[in-house]
Design a protein around this motif. Structure first.
Motif, PDB file in Angstrom:
ATOM      1  N   ASP B  43       0.833  -1.212   0.000  1.00 43.25           N
ATOM      2  CA  ASP B  43       0.000   0.000   0.000  1.00 43.25           C
ATOM      3  C   ASP B  43       0.867   1.262   0.000  1.00 43.25           C
ATOM      4  O   ASP B  43       0.429   2.323  -0.437  1.00 43.25           O
ATOM      5  N   TYR B  44       2.116   1.120   0.461  1.00 43.42           N
ATOM      6  CA  TYR B  44       3.036   2.260   0.380  1.00 43.42           C
ATOM      7  C   TYR B  44       3.603   2.387  -1.031  1.00 43.42           C
ATOM      8  O   TYR B  44       3.642   3.474  -1.604  1.00 43.42           O
ATOM      9  N   ARG B  45       4.028   1.245  -1.599  1.00 38.62           N
ATOM     10  CA  ARG B  45       4.770   1.355  -2.860  1.00 38.62           C
ATOM     11  C   ARG B  45       3.921   1.808  -4.045  1.00 38.62           C
ATOM     12  O   ARG B  45       4.458   2.379  -4.990  1.00 38.62           O
ATOM     13  N   VAL B  46       2.607   1.581  -3.998  1.00 41.32           N
ATOM     14  CA  VAL B  46       1.805   2.067  -5.125  1.00 41.32           C
ATOM     15  C   VAL B  46       1.674   3.594  -5.110  1.00 41.32           C
ATOM     16  O   VAL B  46       1.148   4.183  -6.043  1.00 41.32           O
ATOM     17  N   THR B  47       2.179   4.226  -4.063  1.00 38.90           N
ATOM     18  CA  THR B  47       2.107   5.688  -4.006  1.00 38.90           C
ATOM     19  C   THR B  47       3.379   6.339  -4.534  1.00 38.90           C
ATOM     20  O   THR B  47       3.486   7.570  -4.537  1.00 38.90           O
ATOM     21  N   ASN B  48       4.370   5.547  -4.908  1.00 40.24           N
ATOM     22  CA  ASN B  48       5.636   6.145  -5.340  1.00 40.24           C
ATOM     23  C   ASN B  48       6.377   5.205  -6.280  1.00 40.24           C
ATOM     24  O   ASN B  48       5.861   4.164  -6.663  1.00 40.24           O
ATOM     25  N   ARG B 289       6.842   7.483 -21.945  1.00 38.03           N
ATOM     26  CA  ARG B 289       6.330   8.763 -21.424  1.00 38.03           C
ATOM     27  C   ARG B 289       6.632   8.899 -19.933  1.00 38.03           C
ATOM     28  O   ARG B 289       7.088   9.938 -19.467  1.00 38.03           O
ATOM     29  N   VAL B 290       6.386   7.822 -19.182  1.00 41.97           N
ATOM     30  CA  VAL B 290       6.539   7.914 -17.724  1.00 41.97           C
ATOM     31  C   VAL B 290       8.018   7.831 -17.314  1.00 41.97           C
ATOM     32  O   VAL B 290       8.508   8.663 -16.541  1.00 41.97           O
ATOM     33  N   ASN B 291       8.740   6.826 -17.850  1.00 35.87           N
ATOM     34  CA  ASN B 291      10.114   6.594 -17.373  1.00 35.87           C
ATOM     35  C   ASN B 291      11.121   7.575 -17.965  1.00 35.87           C
ATOM     36  O   ASN B 291      11.940   8.142 -17.248  1.00 35.87           O
ATOM     37  N   LEU B 292      11.095   7.713 -19.291  1.00 34.83           N
ATOM     38  CA  LEU B 292      12.104   8.553 -19.948  1.00 34.83           C
ATOM     39  C   LEU B 292      11.730  10.030 -19.902  1.00 34.83           C
ATOM     40  O   LEU B 292      12.573  10.885 -19.665  1.00 34.83           O
ATOM     41  N   SER B 322       3.952  -2.217 -16.993  1.00 43.01           N
ATOM     42  CA  SER B 322       2.943  -1.223 -17.383  1.00 43.01           C
ATOM     43  C   SER B 322       1.804  -1.177 -16.374  1.00 43.01           C
ATOM     44  O   SER B 322       1.360  -0.103 -15.965  1.00 43.01           O
ATOM     45  N   VAL B 323       1.322  -2.344 -15.968  1.00 44.13           N
ATOM     46  CA  VAL B 323       0.158  -2.373 -15.080  1.00 44.13           C
ATOM     47  C   VAL B 323       0.533  -1.800 -13.710  1.00 44.13           C
ATOM     48  O   VAL B 323      -0.253  -1.075 -13.080  1.00 44.13           O
ATOM     49  N   ARG B 324       1.746  -2.093 -13.261  1.00 43.66           N
ATOM     50  CA  ARG B 324       2.175  -1.582 -11.948  1.00 43.66           C
ATOM     51  C   ARG B 324       2.436  -0.084 -12.022  1.00 43.66           C
ATOM     52  O   ARG B 324       2.209   0.649 -11.055  1.00 43.66           O
ATOM     53  N   THR B 325       2.903   0.375 -13.193  1.00 47.55           N
ATOM     54  CA  THR B 325       3.078   1.818 -13.391  1.00 47.55           C
ATOM     55  C   THR B 325       1.709   2.500 -13.375  1.00 47.55           C
ATOM     56  O   THR B 325       1.541   3.552 -12.751  1.00 47.55           O
ATOM     57  N   ALA B 326       0.733   1.874 -14.026  1.00 47.42           N
ATOM     58  CA  ALA B 326      -0.617   2.455 -14.065  1.00 47.42           C
ATOM     59  C   ALA B 326      -1.172   2.605 -12.646  1.00 47.42           C
ATOM     60  O   ALA B 326      -1.799   3.615 -12.317  1.00 47.42           O
ATOM     61  N   ARG B 327      -0.937   1.601 -11.799  1.00 51.93           N
ATOM     62  CA  ARG B 327      -1.373   1.703 -10.392  1.00 51.93           C
ATOM     63  C   ARG B 327      -0.710   2.905  -9.723  1.00 51.93           C
ATOM     64  O   ARG B 327      -1.348   3.675  -9.009  1.00 51.93           O
ATOM     65  N   ARG B 328       0.584   3.046  -9.977  1.00 51.09           N
ATOM     66  CA  ARG B 328       1.327   4.155  -9.358  1.00 51.09           C
ATOM     67  C   ARG B 328       0.890   5.504  -9.918  1.00 51.09           C
ATOM     68  O   ARG B 328       1.056   6.537  -9.260  1.00 51.09           O
ATOM     69  N   MET B 329       0.366   5.500 -11.150  1.00 50.77           N
ATOM     70  CA  MET B 329      -0.093   6.750 -11.754  1.00 50.77           C
ATOM     71  C   MET B 329      -1.550   7.028 -11.391  1.00 50.77           C
ATOM     72  O   MET B 329      -2.167   7.931 -11.951  1.00 50.77           O
ATOM     73  N   GLY B 330      -2.103   6.234 -10.497  1.00 54.15           N
ATOM     74  CA  GLY B 330      -3.419   6.561  -9.965  1.00 54.15           C
ATOM     75  C   GLY B 330      -4.585   5.718 -10.447  1.00 54.15           C
ATOM     76  O   GLY B 330      -5.728   6.028 -10.116  1.00 54.15           O
ATOM     77  N   ALA B 331      -4.330   4.664 -11.218  1.00 53.63           N
ATOM     78  CA  ALA B 331      -5.455   3.828 -11.658  1.00 53.63           C
ATOM     79  C   ALA B 331      -6.050   3.095 -10.460  1.00 53.63           C
ATOM     80  O   ALA B 331      -5.345   2.425  -9.712  1.00 53.63           O
TER      81      ALA B 331
END
Lengths: 260, 492
Positions: B43-48, B289-292, B322-331
């Motif tokens: 629950d912490y890591r999906v915030t960053n 878009r997100v990483n670079l 991608s899916v874990r990035t989407a979670r971190r981006m607020g999905a």
């Protein structure tokens, strides 16, 4: 690297920049584009090369302010530098002597059209160039295209310069008057769509140069994809020039609004 | 398979290793439980974007290394695509010589800190571990590799810059991903003057634009690049071999060889209706878009679609990234849609587990057949065809077949298509006489990695189509050895 050598305001929101980029100046051909970036947080923005100067080792770009990134680009002054300029990208224009070519440029689309006008003329074609814009102030590079054009037609929406009307009106007149073997159209997507519709009716081969959204510009992301002849193509590596009659302009226009 | 032709740094016959073997019985060793790496709470890591895995402590690493039985015929080595001397480095960890452990790794792997994090160990080295035969968990080879490499990085003095040798033979590299970096390092160590050309504005290729920070921090990649720079490797950004400079230009500039490692850039799409709607994009686009480009972060101009209900199509590592990035981006809802079952997923087991911990939903045995848009052209839903497993296909996996009439519609506002990539066509198109395979890959001699153009070698995904970091690195090493011997023999 990538220093601005000259800057000229064509109009309030349209700027010409001459940029130091010797390797690109040497290898670029008509139709090629570059990706530029301003600042470490900057976007990668595709811009078609308008001209190059081998002696100065420079390329010429024409930019219209439309958003955050183009505003940053237009704010650069002589002596400032782009953070990145990479290219030349895309496939070069296919140029051959076909007879009579009508080159249509709308707004800043005239900038990428310029090298094609030159190349078409140098290949031995009769070249009719039509420049179109909303109003007189927005007609650019008129003196640069003139020497390579057998005939130059200016169209403005408000009639403040040349003839009043859209680019298609000027084009239709030429097409009705003489045999046209090829049309090249570069400008806003809507303008290219209507030029394409017109020439399709006359069965004149027509080439358009598409300026879609891109990220890397090297085939990696697929943001620039368009449907051409029912198939998905990437503008950055399969284009930027395509057979206008096969391009799905409505889809392209929709995708241009992805981030609006 | 590649053979290690270098002398082992930690021979099994050495007295210290013999002693370690005798110090404990196999029964005692196998009684030790496999190390559990600590990780950030979900629950912490999906915030960053912080790295999820925290690494092993020295005590944990030494204990885990003790589990290794130091087999006389270690099968783990045969499971490694580059045949790392696995027991050699592990036993050095056990005796506390972490620097030597890293040196053993470096003999075969240019980027151990990267491979320790991203290799699919459960399919490679760890799958052959003797513990498997005992129905026990394998030695955590990947964890130990990462430990040794991180320790090296933590304690190492800055590498002293090597003064440039004006008479060194010049070698060019196209692409700065794993294959290019490993080749550059190998050639620099052999005394060549190496220049690496990168098309993008950052060095590192897929390690930077593709693999997210939470799985592979950029600082790890940057440290490796600094090391190569100290060895004299020059990096030139924003330069595309075949576009900005031609192969002929490179020859005229005095380069005696070129290694092409331009990667598998081109994303594949499925060719189904609605795929060009706004909000449907490739994983390459989303991750770049997100990483670079830093999309979504303060001070970065590049936009990205922030989906609330994200659908990610595919079952590989890139799909998990991608899916874990989407979670971190607020999905709020992030769903993996995969046409086979979970057992056939090519992603690393750990990535799948991490994704689940982070609240990712899995719709396996589903395949998109159409995307539906709203009146503005934004994707609003996807139609998914239910699948079942049929006969095995050429990949050996049971192939998915549609269940007739069983289609569900799922709401979405962001679709990330992650169904594979094709080789980047820029270089194959640009060099005359270069033999290219049916799928756009550069054809090379599988031993030497030399192409049909003399002195042009190639490796990584531009040759393999789409593989792993470790295989790309192995290609770089092999090509370096072959180019070196060719140049030295004067056979040009």
């Amino acid at each position: 690297m990538y220093k601005i050598l000259d800057k000229e305001h064509f109009s309030e929101h349209v700027v010409k920049l001459v940029v130091e980029a010797p390797m690109i100046a040497r290898s670029r051909r008509p139709g090629h584009f570059v990706i530029v970036r301003v600042g470490e947080g900057g976007e990668r923005i595709p811009l078609t090369i308008a001209d190059s100067d081998l002696e100065r080792g420079s390329i010429t770009l024409v930019v219209q302010e439309v958003g955050v990134s183009t505003r940053k680009i237009c704010a650069l002054n002589v002596g400032d530098e782009f953070t990145d300029v990479v290219g030349p990208l895309g496939r070069a224009t296919h140029v051959e002597n076909v007879g009579t070519v009508v080159c249509c440029g709308g707004g800043v689309g005239v900038a990428p059209l310029l090298p094609i006008v030159k190349a078409m003329k140098q290949a031995g074609n009769r070249v009719v160039t039509i420049l179109a814009a909303r109003t007189a102030d927005l007609i650019i590079l008129r003196d640069q295209v003139a020497p390579f054009s057998d005939e130059l037609i200016i169209m403005t929406d408000d009639g403040s310069l040349g003839r009043k009307g859209l680019v298609t009106a000027g084009l239709e007149e030429v097409v009705k008057r003489e045999k046209v073997d090829q049309v090249v159209a570069i400008g806003p997507a809507v303008m290219m769509k209507f030029v394409s519709k017109l020439t399709e009716g006359y069965a004149i081969p027509t080439m358009v140069s598409l300026n879609t959204i891109m990220v890397d510009g090297t085939g990696m992301c697929g943001a620039c994809r368009v449907t051409v002849g029912g198939k998905t193509k990437f503008v950055c590596i399969d284009g930027p020039e395509f057979d206008a009659h096969k391009v799905d302009f409505d889809e392209m226009i929709m995708r241009l609004r992805s981030y609006n | 398979m590649q053979q290690n032709n270098c002398q082992p740094l930690a021979p099994r016959e050495d007295a210290w290793r013999e002693e370690l073997r005798k110090s404990m019985t196999a029964k005692e060793r196998t009684a030790i439980l496999r190390a559990v790496m600590s990780q950030l709470p979900p629950d912490y890591r999906v915030t960053n974007n912080e790295e999820v895995n925290c690494g092993l402590s020295a005590e944990q690493a030494v204990l885990e290394a003790t589990r290794c039985l130091d087999c006389p015929d270690p099968q783990c080595v045969t499971g490694c695509p580059v045949n790392i001397d696995i027991p050699g480095f592990i036993k050095n960890i056990q005796r506390g010589d972490f620097a030597m452990a890293a040196a053993v790794l470096r003999q075969t792997s240019a980027l151990p800190a990267v491979c320790g994090r991203v290799c699919p160990q459960e399919k490679q080295c760890e799958s052959r571990c003797i513990y498997g035969k005992m129905k026990k968990q394998p030695v955590a080879i990947g964890y130990l590799e990462r430990f040794a490499a991180d320790e090296e990085m933590r304690v190492a003095a800055p590498v002293k810059p090597v003064p440039p040798d004006p008479d060194a033979v010049r070698i060019a590299v196209a692409g700065s991903g794993p294959a290019g970096l490993s080749f550059a390092g190998e050639m620099a160590r052999r005394g060549y003057a190496v220049t690496v050309y990168e098309a993008l504005h950052e060095i590192g290729g897929v390690l930077i634009y593709g693999i997210p920070e939470f799985r592979l921090p950029n600082s790890i990649v940057e440290a490796e690049i600094r090391k190569l720079e100290a060895l004299g490797v020059k990096f030139i950004k924003d330069c595309i071999v075949g576009k900005t400079i031609s192969y002929e230009d490179l020859r005229q500039m005095g380069f005696s060889g070129l290694f092409v490692a331009s990667g598998a850039g081109l994303p594949r799409f499925m060719g189904i209706p609605g795929e060009n709607l706004i909000g449907v994009m490739s994983s390459n686009e989303y991750l770049t878009r997100v990483n670079l480009m830093g999309a979504g972060r303060e001070g970065y101009d590049t936009p990205v679609t922030r989906g609330r209900k994200a659908i990610i199509v595919g079952g590989g590592n890139t799909a998990m990234d991608s899916v874990r990035t989407a979670r971190r981006m607020g999905a709020e809802k992030a769903v993996i849609v995969y046409r086979r079952s979970e057992a056939e997923m090519p992603a690393r087991i750990e990535e799948v587990a991490h994704a689940k911990e982070e609240g990712v939903e899995f719709m396996t045995l589903h395949n998109p057949v159409e995307y539906l848009g709203d009146d503005k052209g934004h994707v609003r839903a996807v139609r998914l065809q239910r699948m079942e497993l049929g006969e095995p296909d050429e990949s050996g996996r049971r192939s998915p077949v549609p269940v007739p009439g069983d289609i569900v519609e799922v709401e979405t506002d962001l679709v990330i298509v992650s169904v594979g990539v094709s080789p980047n066509p820029l270089i194959p198109h640009a060099i005359e006489g270069l033999e290219v395979g049916r799928r756009g890959t550069i054809e090379v001699d599988s031993e030497t990695m030399e192409s049909s153009v003399p002195d042009l070698f190639a490796g990584g995904d531009i040759v393999r189509g789409g593989a792993t970091v470790i295989l790309a690195m192995g290609d770089g090493r092999r090509a370096a050895a072959a180019m070196d011997s060719k140049l030295k023999s004067g056979n040009r």
